[in-house]
Design a protein around this motif. Structure first.
Motif, PDB file in Angstrom:
ATOM      1  N   TRP A   3       0.825  -1.197   0.000  1.00 52.05           N
ATOM      2  CA  TRP A   3       0.000   0.000   0.000  1.00 52.05           C
ATOM      3  C   TRP A   3       0.871   1.264   0.000  1.00 52.05           C
ATOM      4  O   TRP A   3       0.597   2.216  -0.713  1.00 52.05           O
ATOM      5  CB  TRP A   3      -0.925  -0.001   1.214  1.00 52.05           C
ATOM      6  N   ASP A   4       1.921   1.241   0.821  1.00 49.58           N
ATOM      7  CA  ASP A   4       2.842   2.384   0.878  1.00 49.58           C
ATOM      8  C   ASP A   4       3.560   2.568  -0.454  1.00 49.58           C
ATOM      9  O   ASP A   4       3.770   3.695  -0.906  1.00 49.58           O
ATOM     10  CB  ASP A   4       3.869   2.190   2.004  1.00 49.58           C
ATOM     11  N   GLU A  29       1.071   4.081  -2.868  1.00 51.58           N
ATOM     12  CA  GLU A  29       0.878   5.494  -2.542  1.00 51.58           C
ATOM     13  C   GLU A  29       2.070   6.340  -2.988  1.00 51.58           C
ATOM     14  O   GLU A  29       1.901   7.407  -3.580  1.00 51.58           O
ATOM     15  CB  GLU A  29       0.655   5.658  -1.035  1.00 51.58           C
TER      16      GLU A  29
END
Length: 169
Positions: free
Chosen positions: A4-5, A8
């Motif tokens: 997810w990081d 992002e």
């Protein structure tokens, strides 16, 4: 770093690249952000000004109560009523403490108002600096303006497609 990081960070980098390539859109986005900040700051200012007025009214009412209990204390002293003297002094002390608390809250609120007014001035100044160029005040759109609008629309669609593509990975 989790997936997810990573996603992002990748989307943020792509957005930054996109905005560097299209400074007019970056200016519009910044203008929108600043307009929202200005609105929120104005609302907070209004709220604090209302709280200030309420505190001022409480201070005046408390002062009036202190005056009343001061008169009652004098009456009790003239009458030689020790029980009422003690009760009046206690009540007067409580009211003084309450008044001091209201005064401290008022001081903090006024300081915050000054800070928010300074922030509002900064936001307005920054908004003027990033003001996108405007066309004439007549409702007529020049061919260049229409071209720009279509370019913006096409860029928005490209950006949305890029976001969708990034979401599939």
């Amino acid at each position: 770093m989790g997936w997810w990081d990573e996603l992002e960070a990748s989307l943020t980098a792509k957005l930054d690249d996109f905005l560097r390539a299209h400074p007019d859109l970056a200016a519009e986005m910044e203008q929108d952000t600043l307009a929202e900040q200005e609105t929120q700051t104005r609302q907070l200012l209004q709220q604090l000004q209302g709280e200030t007025q309420t505190l001022e009214q409480k201070i005046l009412a408390t002062g009036e109560q202190i005056r009343l209990w001061h008169e009652r204390l004098a009456l009790a002293e003239r009458a030689g009523r020790q029980d009422l003297i003690h009760a009046a002094k206690m009540r007067q002390g409580i009211l003084m403490t309450q008044g001091n608390q209201y005064w401290a809250e008022l001081t903090v609120a006024k300081k915050r108002i000054q800070q928010l007014q300074a922030l509002l001035t900064q936001i307005q100044s920054k908004r003027q600096q990033v003001q996108p160029p405007t066309d004439s005040s007549s409702g007529y759109q020049t061919p260049d303006r229409v071209e720009k609008e279509f370019r913006n629309l096409e860029l928005e669609r490209e950006f949305e497609q890029l976001k969708r593509d990034m979401g599939r990975k």
